[in-house]
Design a protein around this motif. Structure first.
Motif, mmCIF file in Angstrom:
data_model
loop_
_atom_site.group_PDB
_atom_site.id
_atom_site.type_symbol
_atom_site.label_atom_id
_atom_site.label_comp_id
_atom_site.label_asym_id
_atom_site.label_seq_id
_atom_site.Cartn_x
_atom_site.Cartn_y
_atom_site.Cartn_z
ATOM 1 N N GLY A 48 0.814 -1.208 0.000
ATOM 2 C CA GLY A 48 0.000 0.000 0.000
ATOM 3 C C GLY A 48 0.848 1.258 0.000
ATOM 4 O O GLY A 48 0.468 2.276 -0.588
ATOM 5 N N ALA A 49 2.017 1.196 0.643
ATOM 6 C CA ALA A 49 2.942 2.325 0.635
ATOM 7 C C ALA A 49 3.561 2.492 -0.748
ATOM 8 O O ALA A 49 3.742 3.615 -1.236
ATOM 9 C CB ALA A 49 4.028 2.118 1.683
ATOM 10 N N ILE A 50 3.890 1.377 -1.392
ATOM 11 C CA ILE A 50 4.511 1.422 -2.725
ATOM 12 C C ILE A 50 3.565 2.065 -3.735
ATOM 13 O O ILE A 50 3.917 3.012 -4.444
ATOM 14 C CB ILE A 50 4.892 0.007 -3.186
ATOM 15 N N ILE A 51 2.345 1.549 -3.803
ATOM 16 C CA ILE A 51 1.370 2.060 -4.776
ATOM 17 C C ILE A 51 0.874 3.441 -4.356
ATOM 18 O O ILE A 51 0.657 4.320 -5.187
ATOM 19 C CB ILE A 51 0.223 1.062 -4.950
ATOM 20 N N GLY A 52 0.710 3.642 -3.046
ATOM 21 C CA GLY A 52 0.271 4.937 -2.557
ATOM 22 C C GLY A 52 1.252 6.038 -2.903
ATOM 23 O O GLY A 52 0.852 7.149 -3.288
ATOM 24 N N ALA A 53 2.549 5.776 -2.793
ATOM 25 C CA ALA A 53 3.563 6.774 -3.118
ATOM 26 C C ALA A 53 3.534 7.115 -4.602
ATOM 27 O O ALA A 53 3.650 8.287 -4.993
ATOM 28 C CB ALA A 53 4.945 6.269 -2.723
ATOM 29 N N ALA A 54 3.383 6.099 -5.437
ATOM 30 C CA ALA A 54 3.328 6.345 -6.880
ATOM 31 C C ALA A 54 2.112 7.187 -7.233
ATOM 32 O O ALA A 54 2.191 8.115 -8.050
ATOM 33 C CB ALA A 54 3.305 5.018 -7.630
ATOM 34 N N SER A 55 0.975 6.891 -6.609
ATOM 35 C CA SER A 55 -0.233 7.659 -6.870
ATOM 36 C C SER A 55 -0.107 9.090 -6.340
ATOM 37 O O SER A 55 -0.501 10.058 -7.004
ATOM 38 C CB SER A 55 -1.442 6.976 -6.220
ATOM 39 N N ALA A 56 0.457 9.232 -5.150
ATOM 40 C CA ALA A 56 0.612 10.551 -4.539
ATOM 41 C C ALA A 56 1.553 11.444 -5.322
ATOM 42 O O ALA A 56 1.534 12.669 -5.173
ATOM 43 C CB ALA A 56 1.102 10.411 -3.098
ATOM 44 N N SER A 57 2.389 10.849 -6.169
ATOM 45 C CA SER A 57 3.322 11.640 -6.973
ATOM 46 C C SER A 57 2.640 12.313 -8.154
ATOM 47 O O SER A 57 3.260 13.101 -8.866
ATOM 48 C CB SER A 57 4.470 10.760 -7.461
ATOM 49 N N GLY A 58 1.357 11.971 -8.376
ATOM 50 C CA GLY A 58 0.618 12.609 -9.448
ATOM 51 C C GLY A 58 0.452 11.773 -10.697
ATOM 52 O O GLY A 58 -0.137 12.224 -11.686
ATOM 53 N N ILE A 59 0.925 10.540 -10.668
ATOM 54 C CA ILE A 59 0.761 9.646 -11.812
ATOM 55 C C ILE A 59 -0.689 9.177 -11.862
ATOM 56 O O ILE A 59 -1.247 8.774 -10.838
ATOM 57 C CB ILE A 59 1.710 8.437 -11.697
ATOM 58 N N SER A 60 -1.306 9.208 -13.028
ATOM 59 C CA SER A 60 -2.704 8.809 -13.140
ATOM 60 C C SER A 60 -2.864 7.325 -12.841
ATOM 61 O O SER A 60 -1.925 6.527 -13.010
ATOM 62 C CB SER A 60 -3.247 9.106 -14.541
ATOM 63 N N ALA A 61 -4.054 6.951 -12.398
ATOM 64 C CA ALA A 61 -4.340 5.549 -12.088
ATOM 65 C C ALA A 61 -4.182 4.676 -13.333
ATOM 66 O O ALA A 61 -3.664 3.559 -13.260
ATOM 67 C CB ALA A 61 -5.741 5.420 -11.517
ATOM 68 N N ARG A 62 -4.631 5.182 -14.467
ATOM 69 C CA ARG A 62 -4.516 4.412 -15.712
ATOM 70 C C ARG A 62 -3.049 4.192 -16.077
ATOM 71 O O ARG A 62 -2.652 3.096 -16.467
ATOM 72 C CB ARG A 62 -5.240 5.128 -16.847
ATOM 73 N N ALA A 63 -2.241 5.228 -15.927
ATOM 74 C CA ALA A 63 -0.815 5.105 -16.231
ATOM 75 C C ALA A 63 -0.130 4.140 -15.272
ATOM 76 O O ALA A 63 0.754 3.371 -15.672
ATOM 77 C CB ALA A 63 -0.148 6.466 -16.181
ATOM 78 N N LEU A 64 -0.546 4.178 -13.999
ATOM 79 C CA LEU A 64 0.025 3.252 -13.025
ATOM 80 C C LEU A 64 -0.309 1.808 -13.379
ATOM 81 O O LEU A 64 0.542 0.913 -13.309
ATOM 82 C CB LEU A 64 -0.493 3.559 -11.624
ATOM 83 N N ARG A 65 -1.560 1.586 -13.747
ATOM 84 C CA ARG A 65 -1.968 0.235 -14.122
ATOM 85 C C ARG A 65 -1.158 -0.249 -15.321
ATOM 86 O O ARG A 65 -0.651 -1.382 -15.326
ATOM 87 C CB ARG A 65 -3.460 0.193 -14.434
#
Length: 282
Positions: A48-65
């Motif tokens: 949750g910290a790994i994905i949460g940090a990536a999301s908090a950096s401003g990367i869109s959910a679609r781009a993360l997926r």
């Protein structure tokens, strides 16, 4: 519910620990993005910290997926990266060297697996982030919301026997899931709608004898699930989501498509829960 409501309270998003099961967090992020309801703050433990940090950096959910799908659908590439992040070499098993060829360096691993746009510090994130780690010697929870992002998240994901513990300011830190797998209390009583995503899994029907490694990882996940259940007896988040990921193991990252498919019902569950909850508050 098709878009943001001007008077909606802010959302505090909590992403729990659970290894590969935590890929389900991507579905929750996608849903909030579709609804136009970005979290005001994020808290996470381990995956949750790994994905949460990536999301908090401003990367869109679609781009993360897309990033994680591309990454984990290439087994050879992933294994090469893991090999590169090892703490030691095979010969260390036969010497007095402190290196361990099985153990990986969490900070090196994050540098290899995170999208390039994830910043170096908590302060540079677009959304405030809190991550949880466990102080190995003092048996207590340590939280990070400032300073080195890679160090804080590496501490939160330092799964025993797999990822090297992290030393920060005199503390030896291991996986946050060992003490607080779902830190939803972070946002309680702050006027937020607290959404917590529990990916600790649950019981499943089987009579197969697990191997030593599977037993070790499975035992840790049983304890994490028990910790979450104990917490929920005293306080609860506004919305609790629990995807159907019990059939996956902590290291099943190469089963990303199956995990995302199993987690797809989260979209409708979250939309319904948010609509119902916000209707009650407005």
């Amino acid at each position: 519910m098709t878009g943001p409501r001007p008077t909606s309270p802010p959302i505090g998003l909590v992403l729990g620990s659970g290894g590969a099961r935590g890929l389900a967090h991507l579905i929750v992020l996608e849903t909030l993005e579709e609804l136009g309801l970005p979290p005001a703050a994020i808290a996470g433990s381990s995956i949750g910290a790994i994905i949460g940090a990536a999301s908090a950096s401003g990367i869109s959910a679609r781009a993360l997926r897309e990033h994680f799908e591309t990454l984990f659908l290439n087994r050879t590439h992933v294994m090469a990266r893991l090999w590169k992040a090892r703490v030691g070499r095979v010969k260390d098993l036969f010497t007095r060297s402190p290196g361990n060829p099985v153990l990986v360096d969490g900070e090196a691993l994050l540098d290899l697996f995170w999208p390039d746009s994830v910043p170096d510090t908590f302060e540079a994130l677009e959304i405030p982030l809190t991550v949880v780690a466990t102080d190995f010697y003092h048996h207590r929870e340590i939280r990070f919301d400032s300073g080195s992002l890679v160090s804080g998240v590496a501490a939160s994901m330092a799964m025993p026997a797999l990822v090297k513990p992290v030393q920060i300011e005199g503390h030896v830190l291991i996986d946050g899931g060992a003490i607080n797998p779902l830190p939803f209390e972070t946002f309680l009583d702050q006027g937020m709608v607290v959404i917590a995503v529990d990916v600790s899994g649950g019981p499943k029907v089987s009579t197969a004898l697990p191997g030593p490694f599977a037993t070790m990882i499975g035992a840790a996940q049983i304890m994490q699930a028990a910790l979450v259940q104990q917490k929920l007896q005293f306080r609860q988040p506004d919305i609790l989501l629990k995807p159907d990921v019990a059939g996956f193991q902590a290291l099943d990252f190469f089963k990303i498509e199956a995990i995302l498919t199993a987690s797809a019902p989260l979209k409708d569950q979250l939309k319904y829960a948010l609509s119902d909850h916000l209707d009650q508050r407005l």
